[in-house]
Design a protein around this motif. Structure first.
Motif, PDB file in Angstrom:
ATOM      1  N   THR A 196       3.594  -6.254 -41.662  1.00 33.19           N
ATOM      2  CA  THR A 196       4.442  -7.438 -41.554  1.00 33.19           C
ATOM      3  C   THR A 196       4.285  -8.356 -42.768  1.00 33.19           C
TER       4      THR A 196
ATOM      5  N   THR B  23      -0.473   0.888 -37.735  1.00 28.84           N
ATOM      6  CA  THR B  23      -0.218  -0.541 -37.658  1.00 28.84           C
ATOM      7  C   THR B  23       1.019  -0.896 -38.481  1.00 28.84           C
ATOM      8  N   ARG B  24       1.946  -1.642 -37.855  1.00 32.84           N
ATOM      9  CA  ARG B  24       3.153  -2.048 -38.560  1.00 32.84           C
ATOM     10  C   ARG B  24       2.812  -3.107 -39.610  1.00 32.84           C
TER      11      ARG B  24
ATOM     12  N   GLY C  10      10.832  -0.352 -40.029  1.00 35.14           N
ATOM     13  CA  GLY C  10       9.473  -0.780 -40.311  1.00 35.14           C
ATOM     14  C   GLY C  10       8.683   0.162 -41.198  1.00 35.14           C
ATOM     15  N   THR C  11       7.589  -0.364 -41.721  1.00 34.77           N
ATOM     16  CA  THR C  11       6.636   0.372 -42.542  1.00 34.77           C
ATOM     17  C   THR C  11       5.305   0.327 -41.818  1.00 34.77           C
ATOM     18  N   TYR C  12       4.605   1.460 -41.753  1.00 35.59           N
ATOM     19  CA  TYR C  12       3.362   1.542 -40.987  1.00 35.59           C
ATOM     20  C   TYR C  12       2.219   1.994 -41.880  1.00 35.59           C
TER      21      TYR C  12
ATOM     22  N   ASP D 125       6.542  -4.452 -46.638  1.00 34.80           N
ATOM     23  CA  ASP D 125       7.838  -4.076 -46.087  1.00 34.80           C
ATOM     24  C   ASP D 125       8.890  -5.032 -46.632  1.00 34.80           C
TER      25      ASP D 125
END
Length: 160
Positions: A138, A135-136, A129-131, A123
């Motif tokens: 990080t 699950t995100r 956010g990016t999943y 990300d």
């Protein structure tokens, strides 16, 4: 308080208000139309055609390694790009590899990078956010072929 001081305060406040309005218009303009891109000028003389070089056979790809990044859901469904050695960036900006027409995607939302045979998604400080699955993301996370990556309302995946 004197009349002169009050007038200076009013003019200062008016100037500050105009600076705010102009900066807001600038942000809206860049969001709607993107950054200005200067195109290279064409040469006056046409270039001489190059001699056709013998094509080298492409190196064989190993089995199980993804070869394409495909947009599977969202406004840009069906769009894809071949995977090579370069980084693939996704977002709404003009300087990305895959430009997404999704209101929930940032200008420079996420990127896919490789270290050889493995691909990672990262990300880039996006708002929504990016999943990876549910699950995100990080930090840089390894992505295998067939795993869905969601950016806003857009879903992408690596395919063989």
């Amino acid at each position: 308080m004197s009349e002169f001081t009050l007038t200076l305060i009013k003019l200062g406040f008016l100037a500050l208000l105009w600076i705010f309005v102009l900066s807001a218009v600038s942000v809206i303009r860049s969001d709607m139309f993107g950054a200005r891109v200067d195109l290279p000028q064409r040469a006056a003389k046409p270039a001489k055609p190059a001699k056709p070089a013998k094509a080298k056979p492409a190196p064989k790809k190993k089995r199980g390694i993804p070869s394409r990044l495909v947009v599977t859901e969202g406004p840009n469904a069906g769009q894809s790009v071949d995977l090579g050695r370069e980084t693939i960036t996704l977002g709404r900006g003009t300087d990305v590899t895959i430009r997404l027409d999704d209101d929930y995607v940032s200008t420079r939302h996420a990127r896919f990078v490789t270290n050889g045979d493995d691909w990672f998604v990262e990300d880039m400080g996006s708002t929504n956010g990016t999943y990876l699955g549910h699950t995100r993301v990080t930090r840089a996370v390894a992505v295998s072929a067939g795993t869905t990556v969601r950016l806003g309302k857009t879903v992408v995946e690596l395919r063989k």
